[in-house]
Design a protein around this motif. Structure first.
Motif, PDB file in Angstrom:
ATOM      1  N   TYR A 120       0.847  -1.109   0.130  1.00  0.00           N
ATOM      2  CA  TYR A 120       0.092  -0.002   0.046  1.00  0.00           C
ATOM      3  C   TYR A 120       0.997   1.187  -0.196  1.00  0.00           C
ATOM      4  N   LEU A 121       2.052   1.246   0.508  1.00  0.00           N
ATOM      5  CA  LEU A 121       3.049   2.205   0.159  1.00  0.00           C
ATOM      6  C   LEU A 121       2.976   2.650  -1.395  1.00  0.00           C
ATOM      7  N   ALA A 126       1.897   5.950  -5.917  1.00  0.00           N
ATOM      8  CA  ALA A 126       1.229   6.088  -7.058  1.00  0.00           C
ATOM      9  C   ALA A 126       0.104   7.597  -6.959  1.00  0.00           C
ATOM     10  N   SER A 127      -0.581   7.607  -5.679  1.00  0.00           N
ATOM     11  CA  SER A 127      -1.588   8.716  -5.630  1.00  0.00           C
ATOM     12  C   SER A 127      -1.017   9.912  -5.528  1.00  0.00           C
ATOM     13  N   MET A 128       0.320  10.202  -5.421  1.00  0.00           N
ATOM     14  CA  MET A 128       0.970  11.473  -5.540  1.00  0.00           C
ATOM     15  C   MET A 128       0.857  11.844  -6.762  1.00  0.00           C
ATOM     16  N   TRP A 157      -4.238  -1.701   9.417  1.00  0.00           N
ATOM     17  CA  TRP A 157      -3.404  -0.647   9.956  1.00  0.00           C
ATOM     18  C   TRP A 157      -2.243  -0.429   9.232  1.00  0.00           C
ATOM     19  N   ALA A 158      -1.615  -1.604   8.744  1.00  0.00           N
ATOM     20  CA  ALA A 158      -0.213  -1.747   8.054  1.00  0.00           C
ATOM     21  C   ALA A 158      -0.596  -1.094   6.698  1.00  0.00           C
ATOM     22  N   LEU A 164      -0.418   6.187   3.709  1.00  0.00           N
ATOM     23  CA  LEU A 164      -0.430   7.843   4.435  1.00  0.00           C
ATOM     24  C   LEU A 164       1.199   8.407   4.488  1.00  0.00           C
ATOM     25  N   LEU A 165       1.842   7.177   4.796  1.00  0.00           N
ATOM     26  CA  LEU A 165       3.512   7.648   4.656  1.00  0.00           C
ATOM     27  C   LEU A 165       3.979   8.480   3.617  1.00  0.00           C
TER      28      LEU A 165
END
Length: 311
Positions: A120-121, A126-128, A157-158, A164-165
Motif C-alpha cells: 500500500y506504500l 502512485a496517488s501522489m 492498519w499496516a 499515508l506515509l
C-alpha cells in the motif's frame, strides 16, 4: 499445425524475453529515446520488467516455466508507446507492479504486516501523481480480504500507514516550502469530474490503444475463466484479482477518458498475466489464429503510434 507449434515454441522458449527486450530497445530508439533523453523512463521500464519477472516467478502464474508474463508486459508497453515519455504513467506502472508483487506475497499470511505495508506504500506513491487511484483502495482492501485472504486488523492498519506515509513526507515538505495550499489542491482534485463519456479528451491513437488493450483484457479474462480448472486455487484467486481490477479500470476510463495516462499503465500491468495465460494454454485452431492476429495487430498499432507521435 505449424501455427500451433509456433505458439508452443514461443510459450516455452527461454529466449522470448531476450528477443522482446531487443525489439523494445529498437522501438524506443525509433520513438526518440536518444533525442528526448528518456533515461528515467527507460530505467523505470527495466525495473518494472524485472518486477514482473519476479511476480510471475514467485506466484507461478503459469503452470510451466515460461517468460510470457514479462514478455507480454513489454509487448503492451510498446503498443502504448505514446505514453512512454509520461512521468505520471511511469510512476503508475512501477508502483502497480510493486503493489502486486508485495500484495500477492501475503497470500493467506495474516502476520504479513510488512509486505502489506509495502504494497500500500506503492499505492500511496502512485496517488501522489494520480490522486484518483484512491478510488480503488476500497476495492483493493476487499480483494485483500476475499482473494488474498490476509486482511486482518493488524494488516489493515499496516496498509493505512503505507498509504499515508508518502503524504507525511509531502506534508513536511509543503510546510517547509510554505506550499501547503498545493497539498490541499492535490487532495481536492479527486472530486473534480469532467463530463462523462467525453471521448473528445482523447486522441485517435489513444482510443485505438485503449480499445486494443481492453479487447485483450476481456479475451484473457474469458480464457482464464474457461481454463481455470487446470490452475491451483491460489492462482485462480490471483487471476480473479487481475480480472476485477482490469474491468474497473476499463469502466473508469470509459466514464472519465481524461485519466488515460493514469489508468492505462494499470491496465497494461494487469492485462499482461491474463493475455500471457491465453498465449500459454490456448489449444484450438481458432485460438492459434487469434494468437497470430494479436501479434500482427500489435505490430500494426506500434508502427501507427510511432508514426503519429513523430509526425
Amino acid at each position: 499445425m505449424n501455427v500451433k507449434r509456433l505458439q508452443k515454441q514461443i510459450a516455452g522458449s527461454r529466449r522470448v524475453l531476450l528477443v522482446t527486450i531487443v525489439c523494445v530497445v529498437m522501438i524506443l530508439m525509433v520513438g526518440g529515446l536518444l533525442r528526448q533523453q528518456l533515461w528515467l523512463q527507460l530505467s523505470a521500464l527495466a525495473l518494472s520488467t524485472y518486477l514482473m519477472f519476479l511476480l510471475d516467478k514467485a506466484n507461478v502464474l503459469l503452470r510451466f516455466y515460461s517468460q510470457l508474463v514479462p514478455a507480454s508486459f513489454l509487448m503492451l508497453v510498446m503498443v502504448a508507446n505514446l505514453i512512454f515519455p509520461s512521468v505520471q504513467s511511469t510512476v503508475m506502472q512501477v508502483s502497480f507492479v510493486g503493489y502486486y508483487l508485495f500484495s500477492l506475497s501475503t497470500y493467506q499470511d495474516s502476520s504479513a504486516a510488512g509486505y502489506t505495508f509495502y504494497s500500500y506504500l506503492c499505492i500511496g506513491i502512485a496517488s501522489m501523481v494520480f490522486i484518483q487511484i484512491l478510488f480503488f483502495v476500497p476495492l483493493l482492501w476487499l480483494l485483500h480480504k476475499t482473494k488474498v485472504l490476509s486482511m486482518t486488523r493488524k494488516n489493515f492498519w499496516a496498509s493505512l500507514l503505507g498509504l499515508l506515509l508518502p503524504y507525511w513526507f509531502m506534508g513536511v515538505y509543503a510546510v517547509y516550502k510554505n506550499q501547503f495550499g498545493r497539498l490541499i489542491e492535490h487532495f481536492t482534485s479527486i472530486i473534480i469530474f469532467q463530463p462523462f463519456f467525453d471521448c473528445s479528451l482523447v486522441s485517435t491513437p489513444q482510443l485505438l490503444t485503449f480499445s486494443y488493450i481492453s479487447l485483450l483484457a476481456f479475451w484473457g479474462i474469458s480464457h482464464s475463466l474457461a481454463s481455470r480448472s487446470g490452475d491451483k486455487i491460489r492462482t485462480r484467486m490471483f487471476y480473479e484479482i487481475f480480472s476485477l481490477i482490469d474491468i474497473c479500470c476499463i469502466a473508469f476510463l470509459i466514464l472519465q477518458p481524461r485519466h488515460f495516462e493514469g489508468l492505462l499503465p494499470i491496465m497494461i500491468v494487469t492485462t499482461a498475466p491474463l493475455i500471457a495465460h491465453f498465449f500459454a494454454f490456448a489449444n484450438t485452431t481458432f485460438d492459434n489464429i487469434v494468437f497470430l492476429l494479436i501479434l500482427v495487430s500489435a505490430f500494426v498499432l506500434i508502427v501507427y503510434n510511432l508514426y503519429v507521435s513523430s509526425a
